[in-house]
Design a protein around this motif. Structure first.
Motif, PDB file in Angstrom:
ATOM      1  N   VAL A   1       8.068  11.951   0.310  1.00  0.00           N
ATOM      2  CA  VAL A   1       6.628  12.543   0.274  1.00  0.00           C
ATOM      3  C   VAL A   1       5.410  11.685  -0.203  1.00  0.00           C
ATOM      4  O   VAL A   1       4.462  12.056   0.424  1.00  0.00           O
ATOM      5  CB  VAL A   1       7.180  13.747  -0.976  1.00  0.00           C
ATOM      6  CG1 VAL A   1       5.649  14.619  -1.056  1.00  0.00           C
ATOM      7  CG2 VAL A   1       8.164  14.844  -0.391  1.00  0.00           C
ATOM      8  N   PRO A   2       5.723  10.723  -1.191  1.00  0.00           N
ATOM      9  CA  PRO A   2       4.446  10.041  -1.362  1.00  0.00           C
ATOM     10  C   PRO A   2       3.780   9.244  -0.024  1.00  0.00           C
ATOM     11  O   PRO A   2       2.768   8.795  -0.142  1.00  0.00           O
ATOM     12  CB  PRO A   2       4.872   9.001  -2.546  1.00  0.00           C
ATOM     13  CG  PRO A   2       6.067   9.895  -3.044  1.00  0.00           C
ATOM     14  CD  PRO A   2       6.721  10.389  -2.128  1.00  0.00           C
ATOM     15  N   GLU A   3       4.923   8.941   0.884  1.00  0.00           N
ATOM     16  CA  GLU A   3       4.254   7.880   1.829  1.00  0.00           C
ATOM     17  C   GLU A   3       3.743   9.021   3.121  1.00  0.00           C
ATOM     18  O   GLU A   3       3.399   8.368   4.307  1.00  0.00           O
ATOM     19  CB  GLU A   3       5.655   7.148   2.509  1.00  0.00           C
ATOM     20  CG  GLU A   3       6.106   6.041   1.629  1.00  0.00           C
ATOM     21  CD  GLU A   3       4.903   5.145   1.127  1.00  0.00           C
ATOM     22  OE1 GLU A   3       3.925   4.727   2.051  1.00  0.00           O
ATOM     23  OE2 GLU A   3       4.941   4.558   0.121  1.00  0.00           O
ATOM     24  N   LEU A   4       3.711  10.197   2.996  1.00  0.00           N
ATOM     25  CA  LEU A   4       3.334  10.927   4.011  1.00  0.00           C
ATOM     26  C   LEU A   4       1.723  10.930   4.158  1.00  0.00           C
ATOM     27  O   LEU A   4       1.148  11.145   5.230  1.00  0.00           O
ATOM     28  CB  LEU A   4       3.722  12.500   3.740  1.00  0.00           C
ATOM     29  CG  LEU A   4       5.157  12.665   4.113  1.00  0.00           C
ATOM     30  CD1 LEU A   4       5.682  14.245   3.683  1.00  0.00           C
ATOM     31  CD2 LEU A   4       5.407  12.709   5.631  1.00  0.00           C
ATOM     32  N   SER A   5       1.026  10.759   2.925  1.00  0.00           N
ATOM     33  CA  SER A   5      -0.471  11.069   3.017  1.00  0.00           C
ATOM     34  C   SER A   5      -1.027  10.408   1.919  1.00  0.00           C
ATOM     35  O   SER A   5      -0.298  10.356   0.768  1.00  0.00           O
ATOM     36  CB  SER A   5      -0.785  12.353   2.855  1.00  0.00           C
ATOM     37  OG  SER A   5      -1.993  12.711   2.911  1.00  0.00           O
ATOM     38  N   TRP A   6      -2.226   9.721   1.900  1.00  0.00           N
ATOM     39  CA  TRP A   6      -2.756   9.333   0.802  1.00  0.00           C
ATOM     40  C   TRP A   6      -3.319  10.806  -0.180  1.00  0.00           C
ATOM     41  O   TRP A   6      -3.371  10.221  -1.595  1.00  0.00           O
ATOM     42  CB  TRP A   6      -4.179   8.612   1.098  1.00  0.00           C
ATOM     43  CG  TRP A   6      -3.705   7.248   1.814  1.00  0.00           C
ATOM     44  CD1 TRP A   6      -3.850   6.775   3.001  1.00  0.00           C
ATOM     45  CD2 TRP A   6      -3.438   5.957   0.870  1.00  0.00           C
ATOM     46  NE1 TRP A   6      -3.537   5.476   3.055  1.00  0.00           N
ATOM     47  CE2 TRP A   6      -3.132   5.052   2.154  1.00  0.00           C
ATOM     48  CE3 TRP A   6      -3.017   5.669  -0.353  1.00  0.00           C
ATOM     49  CZ2 TRP A   6      -2.706   3.571   1.737  1.00  0.00           C
ATOM     50  CZ3 TRP A   6      -2.587   4.202  -0.842  1.00  0.00           C
ATOM     51  CH2 TRP A   6      -2.316   3.709   0.305  1.00  0.00           C
ATOM     52  N   ARG A   7      -3.342  11.667   0.289  1.00  0.00           N
ATOM     53  CA  ARG A   7      -3.708  12.855  -0.517  1.00  0.00           C
ATOM     54  C   ARG A   7      -2.412  13.309  -1.235  1.00  0.00           C
ATOM     55  O   ARG A   7      -1.481  13.057  -0.768  1.00  0.00           O
ATOM     56  CB  ARG A   7      -4.325  13.956   0.365  1.00  0.00           C
ATOM     57  CG  ARG A   7      -5.640  13.483   1.161  1.00  0.00           C
ATOM     58  CD  ARG A   7      -6.229  14.815   1.957  1.00  0.00           C
ATOM     59  NE  ARG A   7      -7.464  14.313   2.413  1.00  0.00           N
ATOM     60  CZ  ARG A   7      -7.970  14.757   3.413  1.00  0.00           C
ATOM     61  NH1 ARG A   7      -7.219  15.629   4.150  1.00  0.00           N
ATOM     62  NH2 ARG A   7      -9.122  14.432   3.917  1.00  0.00           N
TER      63      ARG A   7
ATOM     64  N   GLU B   1      -5.768  -0.357  -9.008  1.00  0.00           N
ATOM     65  CA  GLU B   1      -4.115  -0.571  -8.612  1.00  0.00           C
ATOM     66  C   GLU B   1      -3.470   0.771  -8.758  1.00  0.00           C
ATOM     67  O   GLU B   1      -2.739   1.227  -8.014  1.00  0.00           O
ATOM     68  CB  GLU B   1      -3.882  -1.646  -9.730  1.00  0.00           C
ATOM     69  CG  GLU B   1      -2.403  -1.966  -9.620  1.00  0.00           C
ATOM     70  CD  GLU B   1      -1.839  -3.133 -10.290  1.00  0.00           C
ATOM     71  OE1 GLU B   1      -0.919  -3.117 -11.092  1.00  0.00           O
ATOM     72  OE2 GLU B   1      -2.845  -4.029 -10.692  1.00  0.00           O
ATOM     73  N   ARG B   2      -3.718   1.530  -9.830  1.00  0.00           N
ATOM     74  CA  ARG B   2      -3.005   2.836  -9.946  1.00  0.00           C
ATOM     75  C   ARG B   2      -3.636   3.846  -9.539  1.00  0.00           C
ATOM     76  O   ARG B   2      -3.317   4.893  -9.396  1.00  0.00           O
ATOM     77  CB  ARG B   2      -2.991   3.173 -11.741  1.00  0.00           C
ATOM     78  CG  ARG B   2      -1.937   1.996 -12.258  1.00  0.00           C
ATOM     79  CD  ARG B   2      -2.208   2.018 -13.872  1.00  0.00           C
ATOM     80  NE  ARG B   2      -1.661   3.073 -13.994  1.00  0.00           N
ATOM     81  CZ  ARG B   2      -1.914   3.532 -15.646  1.00  0.00           C
ATOM     82  NH1 ARG B   2      -2.519   2.784 -16.166  1.00  0.00           N
ATOM     83  NH2 ARG B   2      -1.398   4.730 -15.980  1.00  0.00           N
ATOM     84  N   ARG B   3      -4.703   3.741  -8.897  1.00  0.00           N
ATOM     85  CA  ARG B   3      -5.568   4.779  -7.652  1.00  0.00           C
ATOM     86  C   ARG B   3      -5.971   5.882  -8.744  1.00  0.00           C
ATOM     87  O   ARG B   3      -5.477   7.032  -8.622  1.00  0.00           O
ATOM     88  CB  ARG B   3      -4.611   5.418  -6.673  1.00  0.00           C
ATOM     89  CG  ARG B   3      -4.294   4.389  -5.740  1.00  0.00           C
ATOM     90  CD  ARG B   3      -3.484   4.831  -4.624  1.00  0.00           C
ATOM     91  NE  ARG B   3      -4.475   5.548  -3.625  1.00  0.00           N
ATOM     92  CZ  ARG B   3      -4.570   6.578  -3.515  1.00  0.00           C
ATOM     93  NH1 ARG B   3      -3.763   7.365  -3.924  1.00  0.00           N
ATOM     94  NH2 ARG B   3      -5.565   7.280  -2.697  1.00  0.00           N
TER      95      ARG B   3
ATOM     96  N   PRO C   1      -8.201   5.934   1.216  1.00  0.00           N
ATOM     97  CA  PRO C   1      -9.590   6.514   0.873  1.00  0.00           C
ATOM     98  C   PRO C   1      -9.980   6.351  -0.584  1.00  0.00           C
ATOM     99  O   PRO C   1     -11.190   6.358  -0.876  1.00  0.00           O
ATOM    100  CB  PRO C   1      -9.490   7.881   1.229  1.00  0.00           C
ATOM    101  CG  PRO C   1      -8.221   8.247   1.058  1.00  0.00           C
ATOM    102  CD  PRO C   1      -7.396   7.276   1.458  1.00  0.00           C
ATOM    103  N   PHE C   2      -9.112   5.956  -1.391  1.00  0.00           N
ATOM    104  CA  PHE C   2      -9.621   5.867  -2.809  1.00  0.00           C
ATOM    105  C   PHE C   2     -10.207   4.375  -2.900  1.00  0.00           C
ATOM    106  O   PHE C   2     -11.368   4.261  -3.595  1.00  0.00           O
ATOM    107  CB  PHE C   2      -8.162   5.762  -3.897  1.00  0.00           C
ATOM    108  CG  PHE C   2      -8.621   5.753  -5.114  1.00  0.00           C
ATOM    109  CD1 PHE C   2      -8.955   6.947  -5.889  1.00  0.00           C
ATOM    110  CD2 PHE C   2      -8.718   4.542  -5.830  1.00  0.00           C
ATOM    111  CE1 PHE C   2      -9.409   6.760  -7.482  1.00  0.00           C
ATOM    112  CE2 PHE C   2      -8.993   4.178  -7.300  1.00  0.00           C
ATOM    113  CZ  PHE C   2      -9.210   5.496  -7.915  1.00  0.00           C
ATOM    114  N   GLN C   3      -9.608   3.462  -2.246  1.00  0.00           N
ATOM    115  CA  GLN C   3     -10.516   2.016  -2.150  1.00  0.00           C
ATOM    116  C   GLN C   3     -11.757   2.172  -1.770  1.00  0.00           C
ATOM    117  O   GLN C   3     -12.775   1.611  -2.219  1.00  0.00           O
ATOM    118  CB  GLN C   3      -9.387   0.925  -1.530  1.00  0.00           C
ATOM    119  CG  GLN C   3      -8.021   0.935  -2.119  1.00  0.00           C
ATOM    120  CD  GLN C   3      -8.009   0.691  -3.689  1.00  0.00           C
ATOM    121  OE1 GLN C   3      -8.968  -0.245  -4.259  1.00  0.00           O
ATOM    122  NE2 GLN C   3      -7.078   1.516  -4.140  1.00  0.00           N
TER     123      GLN C   3
END
Length: 187
Positions: free
Chosen positions: A59-65, A176-178, A105-107
């Motif tokens: 699940v975490p690798e599906l989207s930056w959102r 780093e931790r977004r 997108p966070f960066q």
């Protein structure tokens, strides 16, 4: 899985998976969606003997959102291109990432947003220690309980409700931790 279906019985699949290199782009079709991730039937290489696909995306690798369910990101039958992360010898599968092929997108947000900058956003979630506020598409930050109102509050619901539009000030950006720390009190 019985002895005849064990991972050691599939040398062609093992050889294919061991030949893949981290970062390599693989294509396939979403074969099945589970609550814990998504199986992908890869275009290249042999089929998996037991699982619906040789590739798997957590699940975490599906989207930056932040997504609630894998079906928020993909649908069965959808064609996808993914980055190969690693070979999982236990499950005899390729661990994949959809988000690795897209900029974070966070960066980009952190590049254009200074600490001390003022933003407007919508409250998306209340938690015992504060409230999350969406300040840009796919970007949420935490307004800690101590930063929610000019006077201290014991419960975030005393200061805001989900859906409220609020003005906030950026007080910290952790690339780093977004994580994004916001203040409503300082806005």
């Amino acid at each position: 899985m019985g002895d005849t279906d064990g991972p050691s019985r599939h040398p062609e699949l093992r050889s294919f998976l061991e030949s893949l290199r981290p970062g390599e782009t693989l294509s396939g079709t979403v074969a099945a969606i589970e609550r814990f991730g998504v199986f992908v039937a890869l275009d290249d290489g042999p089929d998996h003997p037991v699982l619906p696909g040789t590739g798997f995306i957590t699940v975490p690798e599906l989207s930056w959102r932040r997504i609630e369910s894998p079906s928020d990101a993909v649908r069965p039958g959808r064609r996808v291109s993914c980055a190969f992360l690693r070979f999982d010898p236990r499950n005899l599968e390729a661990r994949l990432s959809l988000r690795a092929l897209h900029p974070d997108p966070f960066q980009a947000f952190a590049d254009r947003t200074p600490v001390g900058g003022r933003l407007r956003g919508r409250v998306t979630k209340l938690v015992p220690f504060g409230a999350f506020v969406r300040v840009a598409d796919g970007i949420e930050g935490l307004v800690h309980l101590t930063e929610l109102a000019p006077e201290p509050v014991a419960d975030p619901a005393e200061a805001v409700r989900t859906g409220d539009e609020v003005a906030v000030t950026v007080i910290a950006i952790d690339r780093e931790r977004r994580r994004l720390a916001l203040s409503r009190r300082r806005a």
